[in-house]
Design a protein around this motif. Sequence first.
Motif: not given
Length: 186
Positions: A40-44
């Motif tokens: 869910r936090f892959s972009q960060w």
Amino acid sequence: MDRTYLYVPPEEKAEVEALGARWDAETKCWYIGTDEDPARFSQWLPDDEDNEEFKITSTQAYVASAAAPCEKCHLKIEVICIYCESGSVSGEPLTQFTVSGIWAMDDALARQLKPWPFFREVSRPAYSESYFANHCPHCGALQDDLYLHSEPDQPLFSIPRAAPGSIKLTPLVGQIQLSGDESFEI
């Protein structure tokens, strides 16, 4: 508690908070715990690179910038380095050190260095390697890290003991990973 630190630009704070990331007030970084789904936090998340290439990590790092004369045209220019208030080098804790001769950096650090376009990669084809260094914005000359860090009269020699106002520290967000030559005062 195991934490995974995130690289979150300030304008995306509300989004990452809404997904459940938590704020670490001490390191001033967003993170997720083991109870959160990292997808869910892959972009960060830091890129899933081979971490073996990085010998230095820090969650308390800064871009240290100072003014110095260009080695070629002698005009005053901004030079930078990475300064870590604390971190680890090859797994050993270390405090108040600079990193020069950087030859590898993670994507989170590379993104945060974009405001300093004259700190860029230098290729050395004869050695099949490259490293990052300051360049003069006026004449393009490469600025040798050795001269910027090695002597007491040089701008990046002792950041903790620098004259007030001579060095600007810009905080880096989240955990950074890099490889280079660390130097510190005993």
